[in-house]
Each structure stands twice: as structure tokens, then as C-alpha cells.
Design an enzyme around this catalytic site. Structure first.
Site, PDB file in Angstrom:
ATOM      1  N   HIS A   1      63.815 109.139  75.002  1.00 36.25           N
ATOM      2  CA  HIS A   1      64.346 107.758  74.936  1.00 36.25           C
ATOM      3  C   HIS A   1      65.855 107.893  75.114  1.00 36.25           C
ATOM      4  O   HIS A   1      66.599 108.069  74.147  1.00 36.25           O
ATOM      5  CB  HIS A   1      63.980 107.165  73.567  1.00 36.25           C
ATOM      6  CG  HIS A   1      64.515 105.793  73.307  1.00 36.25           C
ATOM      7  ND1 HIS A   1      63.729 104.657  73.344  1.00 36.25           N
ATOM      8  CD2 HIS A   1      65.757 105.351  72.968  1.00 36.25           C
ATOM      9  CE1 HIS A   1      64.460 103.585  73.031  1.00 36.25           C
ATOM     10  NE2 HIS A   1      65.700 103.988  72.798  1.00 36.25           N
TER      11      HIS A   1
ATOM     12  N   HIS B   1      69.499 106.712  76.334  1.00 33.36           N
ATOM     13  CA  HIS B   1      70.412 105.639  76.756  1.00 33.36           C
ATOM     14  C   HIS B   1      71.328 106.227  77.842  1.00 33.36           C
ATOM     15  O   HIS B   1      71.634 107.420  77.838  1.00 33.36           O
ATOM     16  CB  HIS B   1      71.187 105.108  75.545  1.00 33.36           C
ATOM     17  CG  HIS B   1      70.329 104.232  74.662  1.00 33.36           C
ATOM     18  ND1 HIS B   1      70.439 102.864  74.638  1.00 33.36           N
ATOM     19  CD2 HIS B   1      69.322 104.529  73.806  1.00 33.36           C
ATOM     20  CE1 HIS B   1      69.550 102.357  73.799  1.00 33.36           C
ATOM     21  NE2 HIS B   1      68.854 103.350  73.267  1.00 33.36           N
TER      22      HIS B   1
ATOM     23  N   CYS C   1      72.180  99.419  71.283  1.00 33.61           N
ATOM     24  CA  CYS C   1      71.797  99.186  69.889  1.00 33.61           C
ATOM     25  C   CYS C   1      72.955  98.525  69.171  1.00 33.61           C
ATOM     26  O   CYS C   1      74.077  99.040  69.201  1.00 33.61           O
ATOM     27  CB  CYS C   1      71.434 100.498  69.202  1.00 33.61           C
ATOM     28  SG  CYS C   1      71.084 100.260  67.447  1.00 33.61           S
TER      29      CYS C   1
ATOM     30  N   ASN D   1      69.333 101.365  77.853  1.00 26.06           N
ATOM     31  CA  ASN D   1      68.418 102.458  78.161  1.00 26.06           C
ATOM     32  C   ASN D   1      68.493 102.710  79.657  1.00 26.06           C
ATOM     33  O   ASN D   1      68.895 101.840  80.420  1.00 26.06           O
ATOM     34  CB  ASN D   1      66.972 102.055  77.855  1.00 26.06           C
ATOM     35  CG  ASN D   1      66.661 102.162  76.393  1.00 26.06           C
ATOM     36  OD1 ASN D   1      66.740 101.194  75.685  1.00 26.06           O
ATOM     37  ND2 ASN D   1      66.337 103.347  75.948  1.00 26.06           N
TER      38      ASN D   1
HETATM   39  P1  HMG Z   1      67.527  96.101  53.423  1.00 27.59           P
HETATM   40  O1  HMG Z   1      68.651  95.170  53.156  1.00 27.59           O
HETATM   41  O2  HMG Z   1      67.665  97.498  52.941  1.00 27.59           O
HETATM   42  O3  HMG Z   1      66.119  95.549  52.913  1.00 27.59           O
HETATM   43  O4  HMG Z   1      67.291  96.072  54.990  1.00 27.59           O
HETATM   44  P2  HMG Z   1      65.635  94.940  51.579  1.00 27.59           P
HETATM   45  O5  HMG Z   1      64.218  95.362  51.447  1.00 27.59           O
HETATM   46  O6  HMG Z   1      66.609  95.230  50.462  1.00 27.59           O
HETATM   47  O7  HMG Z   1      65.659  93.359  51.868  1.00 27.59           O
HETATM   48  C1  HMG Z   1      66.856  92.605  52.018  1.00 27.59           C
HETATM   49  C2  HMG Z   1      66.509  91.252  52.617  1.00 27.59           C
HETATM   50  O8  HMG Z   1      65.967  91.419  53.928  1.00 27.59           O
HETATM   51  C3  HMG Z   1      65.422  90.511  51.807  1.00 27.59           C
HETATM   52  O9  HMG Z   1      65.670  89.114  51.962  1.00 27.59           O
HETATM   53  C4  HMG Z   1      64.164  90.849  52.562  1.00 27.59           C
HETATM   54  O10 HMG Z   1      63.149  89.897  52.387  1.00 27.59           O
HETATM   55  C5  HMG Z   1      64.646  90.875  53.987  1.00 27.59           C
HETATM   56  P3  HMG Z   1      66.442  88.249  50.835  1.00 27.59           P
HETATM   57  O11 HMG Z   1      65.660  88.467  49.586  1.00 27.59           O
HETATM   58  O12 HMG Z   1      67.836  88.806  50.759  1.00 27.59           O
HETATM   59  O13 HMG Z   1      66.403  86.851  51.385  1.00 27.59           O
HETATM   60  N1  HMG Z   1      63.814  91.761  54.813  1.00 27.59           N
HETATM   61  C6  HMG Z   1      63.095  91.371  55.874  1.00 27.59           C
HETATM   62  N2  HMG Z   1      62.954  90.174  56.471  1.00 27.59           N
HETATM   63  C7  HMG Z   1      62.140  90.118  57.552  1.00 27.59           C
HETATM   64  N3  HMG Z   1      61.480  91.198  58.037  1.00 27.59           N
HETATM   65  C8  HMG Z   1      61.608  92.415  57.466  1.00 27.59           C
HETATM   66  C9  HMG Z   1      62.441  92.511  56.326  1.00 27.59           C
HETATM   67  N4  HMG Z   1      62.766  93.562  55.536  1.00 27.59           N
HETATM   68  C10 HMG Z   1      63.600  93.081  54.609  1.00 27.59           C
HETATM   69  N5  HMG Z   1      60.969  93.458  57.972  1.00 27.59           N
HETATM   70  C11 HMG Z   1      66.218  96.485  57.062  1.00 27.59           C
HETATM   71  C12 HMG Z   1      66.493  96.994  55.656  1.00 27.59           C
HETATM   72  C13 HMG Z   1      65.690  97.674  57.866  1.00 27.59           C
HETATM   73  C14 HMG Z   1      65.167  95.398  57.015  1.00 27.59           C
HETATM   74  C15 HMG Z   1      67.540  95.922  57.699  1.00 27.59           C
HETATM   75  O14 HMG Z   1      68.552  96.846  57.536  1.00 27.59           O
HETATM   76  C16 HMG Z   1      67.377  95.566  59.153  1.00 27.59           C
HETATM   77  O15 HMG Z   1      66.690  94.627  59.491  1.00 27.59           O
HETATM   78  N6  HMG Z   1      68.072  96.316  60.074  1.00 27.59           N
HETATM   79  C17 HMG Z   1      68.030  96.065  61.492  1.00 27.59           C
HETATM   80  C18 HMG Z   1      67.611  97.338  62.180  1.00 27.59           C
HETATM   81  C19 HMG Z   1      67.467  97.147  63.678  1.00 27.59           C
HETATM   82  O16 HMG Z   1      66.782  96.247  64.123  1.00 27.59           O
HETATM   83  N7  HMG Z   1      68.120  98.034  64.478  1.00 27.59           N
HETATM   84  C20 HMG Z   1      67.984  98.010  65.886  1.00 27.59           C
HETATM   85  C21 HMG Z   1      66.694  98.658  66.316  1.00 27.59           C
HETATM   86  S1  HMG Z   1      66.713 100.441  66.164  1.00 27.59           S
HETATM   87  C22 HMG Z   1      67.258 101.013  67.706  1.00 27.59           C
HETATM   88  O17 HMG Z   1      67.668 100.219  68.534  1.00 27.59           O
HETATM   89  C23 HMG Z   1      67.170 102.482  68.003  1.00 27.59           C
HETATM   90  C24 HMG Z   1      65.985 102.843  68.917  1.00 27.59           C
HETATM   91  O18 HMG Z   1      66.040 102.117  70.140  1.00 27.59           O
HETATM   92  C25 HMG Z   1      65.993 104.343  69.216  1.00 27.59           C
HETATM   93  C26 HMG Z   1      67.339 104.879  69.728  1.00 27.59           C
HETATM   94  O19 HMG Z   1      67.861 104.358  70.729  1.00 27.59           O
HETATM   95  O20 HMG Z   1      67.851 105.803  69.098  1.00 27.59           O
HETATM   96  C27 HMG Z   1      64.638 102.514  68.243  1.00 27.59           C
HETATM   97 MG    MG Z   2      67.185 102.689  71.861  1.00 25.09          MG
END
Ligand code: HMG
Ligand code: MG
Length: 284
Positions: free
Chosen positions: A204, A206, A237, A246
Site C-alpha cells: 500500500h 503512497h 491521510c 496512493n
Molecule cells: P477515541 O477518541 O480514542 O475513541 O478515538 P473513544 O472510544 O474514546 O470515543 C470518543 C468519541 O468518539 C465518542 O463519542 C465515541 O462514541 C466516538 P462522544 O462520547 O465523545 O460523543 N467514536 C465513534 N463514533 C463513530 N464511529 C466510531 C467511533 N469510535 C469512537 N467507530 C478513533 C478513536 C479511532 C475512533 C478516532 O481517533 C478516529 O476516528 N480517528 C480517525 C482515524 C482515521 O480515519 N484515519 C484515516 C484512515 S487510516 C489511513 O489513512 C492509513 C491507511 O490508508 C494505511 C496507510 O496509508 O498507511 C489505512
Molecule cells: Mg493509505
């Protein structure tokens, strides 16, 4: 018989998640439908994360409801059990958990340490196993991290091994900021190939430094046959500044076919999907 490679299309998720302006759900649906028509076996279409963190991905359920399902398996990112439940309720066919090989990116991306992330993924993998839902595992920052610098290959192998133990069918190795070069990609692949054979890994990459295609060629030499790419080279990201898109799917398909591999992708339809993907980027 030409050898087959799998191109795992991530444009609707990894591509669009980084677009600044909100893209209407119907445009995302059109993009996925165009990609389905191209013949991809797997398309990552959504991300069930905290919608406040990535507003562009907040409409995953509506998207999954609106697409015209074809032969593809439609995948979604799920960072925890809540994400898994949302993904399943929306009808995702498979899910992906995503860890990092570096602590700095783990904290910035998913707000926990690497070990804590593995603990969060365990109930996801258990639930998926009971529901016979395939789980893919990502390891980010396999070459370098925007916060911690170069990543030791042994750290990548450790996280990959943990994800395989949880039950992931495949580990996608993310060069999140496109820092890899053929030599460093080979180093990390040699480390992970101590843990499992090449068919359990995907590249994967980028394309930040325009080396993704060279890195794919290096990975083919070590036996990998699955590569992630984004239509039109969309993406990046939001939690790794400097991570560009990517590698573009069109470029990967062209490379593979020029090397004699079979992709199963319709090139004419791919051109149409790429043109539409470019139009989304210019509008956002
Ligand atoms: P957190 O703050 O540690 O989670 O977030 P929490 O469990 O303490 O919850 C905090 C709040 O988030 C709560 O709401 C939860 O309900 C809500 P509140 O009570 O404050 O109203 N919550 C959610 N809501 C909807 N859906 C969920 C969810 N989980 C918690 N699933 C968390 C942890 C991971 C959720 C947060 O940090 C997050 O959403 N991060 C975004 C990560 C992301 O999307 N990154 C981009 C994708 S990764 C990428 O691109 C890399 C990849 O392509 C590979 C590469 O290139 O290397 C894959
Ligand atoms: Mg990626």
C-alpha cells in the site's frame, strides 16, 4: 497462462478521505459504481471512524446503501467495535483494522498506543469471525513515520504478526508518507516474510516521491501479488502531513500488464472512472 495480480482499489476511501471539500454522496456512489464496472474484486468504499475526525467519511452507510452491487467485495475501515457494528449494519462485506508500526502515528491517527490498538481490534476480529466476515489488517508507517522518523523493519514484523494472530487474512503494508525506496521496501519485506508467506501481504504505497511504481516492482520480485491503489491517484491521510495520494490505479494496471500480469480490469472503463475521479478532485 499469465500470472494474476490483485489490485485492491482504495480510492473511494483512502482517496476521498483527504479531499478538503465535502463531496456529495451521490458522486461517491457514482465513483464506486464506475469502479464496480471495471472488474475490481475488492473496493474499499467507506470508513466507520469518528465522523468528527474525518467528516468526509461520515456518509458511509448512505453510500453502501446507494451503490449498485456487482461482483466486488465492498470493504470499510473499522477502528473499534463501534465502527465494526456500524459497518455491518450498513452492509460492508469485509472490514479492515488499521495499526501503525510507529507510536507517534498510532497516537495521532487513532488516539492510542500500538498495544492499545491491538486490544481494540481483538473484539472486532472476534465478532467478524463469528459473522464469517473477512478482516484485513493495515500496518502504517512501514518505512518512516512523520512523527518518529525511520521505522525499524522488526517493528513492522511484530505488528504484522499480531494482526495475523488476531485473524486478519491479509496484511497491507502502508508506506503512508511515500518514503520508501526499492532497497528499503525490500528490507521491510524480508522482515515480514519471516512471519508469513508473500500471499499474506499487500503493498500500500503512497506516491509522495513518485517511487510507488518502483516499490511495487521491488515487491513483485519478493513475491507479493496484491497492491492497493487509488483511482486517479486520489488521496492521502489527514493525520500524516506530507502523505500524498496512493499510487494511481491506472498506472499500476499499465505497469502490471506491461510486465505480462493479468489484472482482470477493463482498461476502457478504468479511463472513464479516472476521468470522473479527477473531476471530483477539481470540484472539492
Ligand atoms: P477515541 O477518541 O480514542 O475513541 O478515538 P473513544 O472510544 O474514546 O470515543 C470518543 C468519541 O468518539 C465518542 O463519542 C465515541 O462514541 C466516538 P462522544 O462520547 O465523545 O460523543 N467514536 C465513534 N463514533 C463513530 N464511529 C466510531 C467511533 N469510535 C469512537 N467507530 C478513533 C478513536 C479511532 C475512533 C478516532 O481517533 C478516529 O476516528 N480517528 C480517525 C482515524 C482515521 O480515519 N484515519 C484515516 C484512515 S487510516 C489511513 O489513512 C492509513 C491507511 O490508508 C494505511 C496507510 O496509508 O498507511 C489505512
Ligand atoms: Mg493509505
Amino acid at each position: 497462462m499469465p500470472e494474476r495480480v490483485t489490485i485492491y482499489e482504495v480510492g473511494p476511501r483512502d482517496g476521498l478521505q483527504n479531499e478538503a471539500g465535502l463531496i456529495p454522496t451521490e458522486d461517491k456512489i457514482r465513483l464506486v459504481d464506475l469502479l464496480t464496472g471495471c472488474g475490481f474484486a475488492k473496493i474499499e468504499v467507506a470508513s466507520f471512524v469518528d465522523p468528527r475526525k474525518v467528516p468526509q467519511m461520515a456518509d458511509g452507510a448512505a453510500l453502501l446503501e446507494g451503490i449498485a452491487r456487482g461482483n466486488a467485495s465492498y470493504a470499510a475501515l473499522t477502528p473499534n467495535l463501534k465502527g465494526y457494528q456500524r459497518a455491518r449494519a450498513a452492509g460492508a462485506d469485509q472490514v479492515a483494522v488499521f495499526a501503525s508500526a510507529s507510536e507517534g502515528f498510532s497516537r495521532a491517527n487513532i488516539n492510542c498506543s500500538i498495544d492499545e490498538s491491538i486490544a481494540r481490534f481483538r473484539p472486532v476480529c472476534d465478532a467478524a469471525k463469528s459473522g464469517a466476515i473477512p478482516v484485513r489488517g493495515y500496518v502504517s508507517c512501514v518505512i518512516a513515520c512523520p512523527y518518529d522518523g525511520p521505522t525499524p523493519p522488526g517493528n513492522v514484523a511484530r505488528v504484522a504478526a499480531e494482526l495475523l494472530t488476531l485473524g486478519c487474512y491479509e496484511i497491507s503494508l502502508g508506506d503512508t508518507i511515500g518514503a520508501g525506496m526499492p532497497q528499503t521496501i525490500k528490507k521491510v519485506l524480508r522482515a515480514v516474510l519471516q512471519v508469513a508467506p508473500p500471499e499474506r501481504f499487500a503493498g500500500h504505497y503512497h506516491d509522495t516521491a513518485d517511487r510507488a511504481l518502483a516499490n511495487i516492482e521491488a515487491s513483485l520480485e519478493l513475491g507479493l501479488r496484491t497492491f492497493d491503489s487509488a483511482i486517479g491517484g486520489l488521496g492521502g491521510c489527514p493525520f500524516a502531513s506530507g502523505s500524498k495520494g496512493n499510487v494511481a490505479t491506472e498506472a499500476v494496471v499499465e505497469l502490471m500488464e506491461s510486465m505480462g500480469f493479468e489484472t482482470g480490469i477493463d482498461r476502457e472503463k478504468l479511463r472513464e472512472a479516472a476521468t470522473f475521479a479527477h473531476s471530483l478532485r477539481s470540484r472539492s
